[in-house]
Design a protein around this motif. Sequence first.
Motif, PDB file in Angstrom:
ATOM      1  N   LEU A  60       1.474  33.207  19.383  1.00  0.00           N
ATOM      2  CA  LEU A  60       2.668  32.523  18.885  1.00  0.00           C
ATOM      3  C   LEU A  60       2.363  31.074  18.524  1.00  0.00           C
ATOM      4  O   LEU A  60       3.274  30.234  18.500  1.00  0.00           O
ATOM      5  CB  LEU A  60       3.797  32.624  19.909  1.00  0.00           C
TER       6      LEU A  60
ATOM      7  N   LEU B 275       0.965  28.621  20.102  1.00  0.00           N
ATOM      8  CA  LEU B 275       1.423  27.662  21.104  1.00  0.00           C
ATOM      9  C   LEU B 275       0.266  27.003  21.848  1.00  0.00           C
ATOM     10  O   LEU B 275       0.494  26.246  22.791  1.00  0.00           O
ATOM     11  CB  LEU B 275       2.337  28.351  22.119  1.00  0.00           C
TER      12      LEU B 275
ATOM     13  N   GLU C 221      10.826  26.212  19.601  1.00  0.00           N
ATOM     14  CA  GLU C 221       9.604  26.220  20.415  1.00  0.00           C
ATOM     15  C   GLU C 221       9.862  26.835  21.786  1.00  0.00           C
ATOM     16  O   GLU C 221       9.051  27.604  22.311  1.00  0.00           O
ATOM     17  CB  GLU C 221       9.060  24.793  20.548  1.00  0.00           C
TER      18      GLU C 221
ATOM     19  N   GLN D 191      12.070  29.089  22.413  1.00  0.00           N
ATOM     20  CA  GLN D 191      12.206  30.531  22.204  1.00  0.00           C
ATOM     21  C   GLN D 191      10.815  31.171  22.105  1.00  0.00           C
ATOM     22  O   GLN D 191      10.582  32.241  22.658  1.00  0.00           O
ATOM     23  CB  GLN D 191      13.022  30.783  20.927  1.00  0.00           C
ATOM     24  N   ARG D 192       9.878  30.479  21.473  1.00  0.00           N
ATOM     25  CA  ARG D 192       8.525  31.012  21.381  1.00  0.00           C
ATOM     26  C   ARG D 192       7.867  31.065  22.758  1.00  0.00           C
ATOM     27  O   ARG D 192       7.121  32.005  23.066  1.00  0.00           O
ATOM     28  CB  ARG D 192       7.674  30.157  20.435  1.00  0.00           C
TER      29      ARG D 192
ATOM     30  N   SER E 141      15.185  36.533  17.360  1.00  0.00           N
ATOM     31  CA  SER E 141      14.968  35.594  16.263  1.00  0.00           C
ATOM     32  C   SER E 141      15.813  34.330  16.401  1.00  0.00           C
ATOM     33  O   SER E 141      15.748  33.453  15.548  1.00  0.00           O
ATOM     34  CB  SER E 141      15.252  36.273  14.927  1.00  0.00           C
TER      35      SER E 141
ATOM     36  N   LEU F   3      14.463  30.792  15.604  1.00  0.00           N
ATOM     37  CA  LEU F   3      13.143  30.879  14.998  1.00  0.00           C
ATOM     38  C   LEU F   3      13.232  30.740  13.484  1.00  0.00           C
ATOM     39  O   LEU F   3      14.092  31.365  12.851  1.00  0.00           O
ATOM     40  CB  LEU F   3      12.489  32.225  15.325  1.00  0.00           C
TER      41      LEU F   3
ATOM     42  N   PHE G  19       8.032  32.086  11.904  1.00  0.00           N
ATOM     43  CA  PHE G  19       7.813  32.552  13.271  1.00  0.00           C
ATOM     44  C   PHE G  19       8.481  33.893  13.532  1.00  0.00           C
ATOM     45  O   PHE G  19       8.043  34.641  14.394  1.00  0.00           O
ATOM     46  CB  PHE G  19       8.247  31.496  14.278  1.00  0.00           C
ATOM     47  N   GLN G  20       9.541  34.194  12.764  1.00  0.00           N
ATOM     48  CA  GLN G  20      10.094  35.546  12.900  1.00  0.00           C
ATOM     49  C   GLN G  20       9.022  36.562  12.522  1.00  0.00           C
ATOM     50  O   GLN G  20       8.816  37.554  13.214  1.00  0.00           O
ATOM     51  CB  GLN G  20      11.311  35.695  11.974  1.00  0.00           C
TER      52      GLN G  20
ATOM     53  N   LYS H  41       5.787  36.021  12.554  1.00  0.00           N
ATOM     54  CA  LYS H  41       4.719  35.927  13.546  1.00  0.00           C
ATOM     55  C   LYS H  41       5.053  36.737  14.797  1.00  0.00           C
ATOM     56  O   LYS H  41       4.230  37.462  15.344  1.00  0.00           O
ATOM     57  CB  LYS H  41       4.556  34.466  13.946  1.00  0.00           C
ATOM     58  N   LEU H  42       6.305  36.592  15.242  1.00  0.00           N
ATOM     59  CA  LEU H  42       6.752  37.320  16.421  1.00  0.00           C
ATOM     60  C   LEU H  42       6.620  38.819  16.191  1.00  0.00           C
ATOM     61  O   LEU H  42       6.096  39.559  17.026  1.00  0.00           O
ATOM     62  CB  LEU H  42       8.216  36.964  16.721  1.00  0.00           C
TER      63      LEU H  42
END
Lengths: 326, 270
Positions: B127, B129, B144, B146-147, B167, B170, B174-175, B177-178
């Motif tokens: 993610l 991070l 962040e 949420q990630r 989501s 996000l 990143f949606q 990516k998730l």
Amino acid sequence: MIASRYYLLLTALVMLALVSILLSLLSGSVELPFPELINELLQPSDTLSGQVLREIRLPRTLAAFTTGGMLALAGVIMQVLLRNPLADPYILGISGGAAVGALAAILFGLGGWWLSSTAFVGALVSVLLVFGIANKFGRWSVTRLLLTGVVISAGWGAVINILLTTSSTNNVQSMLFWLMGDLSQSSVGGGHYLLLIAGIVFGLLASRSLNVLIRGELVATGLGIEINSLRIALYFSASLLTATAVTIAGSVGFVGLVVPHMLRLLGARDHRILIPGSALLGGSFLVIADSIARTAVAPQQLPVGVVTAIIGVPAFLIILRSTIRK
Amino acid sequence: MSCLELRSLTIEIGNKTVCRDLSLTINPNERWALLGKNGVGKTTLLHSLLALHQPSAGEILVNNKSLRNTKRQELAKYLGILFQEGMHAMPSTVLETVLIGRHPHAHSLLLDHPRDMEFAQAALRSLDLEAFAQRQIDTLSGGEKQRVALAMLLAQAPTVYLLDEPSNHLDLAFQVKLLSALEQQLHQQSACVLMATHDINLAARFCDRFILLLGDGNVVFGKQDEVLTETALSAAYDCEMRKLTAGNMHLYYPALPTEPGSASGSQALI
């Protein structure tokens, strides 16, 4: 995560504990230099300084350490249980119940064993009362527990004020000392040490769960923790530690609130470190405070609860300021 | 071998029926979306699967075992959930938080296993991070955070992923990516996903099965062309829904009252 710097912190705390106990044994109106102290500890003699050491300073120092350790440990547990950084061992009214018991004993001219027993019974009454009311509908929420505790605490406060305003001047003096926390009448025995050790062991067994619970009840449940049974265990262990500490020394303030935060600010947020660390730092802190309490204005003695605040406030603020910049 | 099975499940909360007599099976590698309007009971349904809410009737089987006979700690090894609300009261770093996800797998009372750190690092990586590992949670933005919560769930590495509005906060990158991080986990460990979301299009892109809560206890579930119809969606969301098809992709959107052809719109014109 337990990293090497945590071991370093724990080692430092053990050293601090030893140094504070030594300093406490060295300080007082009767001169007792370091070599002589070591001699006396190894080979007890019948000299005046030997008697002072064994009959006055050592018991009082051990009482201070045990009480401080219990209070700090109870403070950590309460802060997790209530998920509130402002929680301290007294927030749910335990000290109020104990105070009413103790003050009643003083009012009737009872001391010693009676005073401790009534204080302990008062504390237990409060613990069960809060638990019974907060738990009445099966599920107890943290908010309900906190509100119940605070209200019961306020109730005890009223009773304390009634006892104070209607007592003779003589009794009021003793009552105030008790309320502020005082170690001059204190002694501890095997049961007390055992309870402190049991508290640390319980805390360590629960430490992983505490790390999770502090992030919220839902998160903890999602990660496999039975939060109800855990919370009940936390409530009663913190209560027993607090009730015992209060019985030994009256309501010594500040230790249970501030010691856990000092350690958190120093980076010890993992309860596997925080639990033993708090017991050590809490014990050392109260030993130092009590040494000051009995020597600062000698031959007069200060209530130790006043000293904990006087040295605790600046110490805490300094740590807070030095870590805030990070 | 199914991951999750609902047998004649009835869930009620207050005087509202979330689902009535619902039976369905979620198998490994399946990606389910849970759809329905606000307050219809998506979260309650997810919580029931975690024994946080008691169904009024029926049975839930997790890993072919009745949920009632499953210990919470066993459950947490198999089933992980992303909650909708935040979780950060005391100061803590990102890495510490993600490591908490390893709790169900702890082997020793006091010592950490190196594998826990590997899982946490992998979760942080997937993610983006890694650079945040030592940051304090309370200095992070909503997205962040949420990630981080998602990374914690990835570190837990369950077989069933329950996601409540994954989501939230996000951004689009990143949606994606998730979803690809989840995709990877599905492949590696034959996991399955059930996500409650209000984003029909995200669900349609990622999921292959759909549950639509209609609000009266009735439930439609199945494949995309069976569930995501204009009629069913309009009924579920109390709002005229349209479907736009381009190639093999579908886009779902609400009709505005003023648009021609919309029922409420034509009323307005009269």
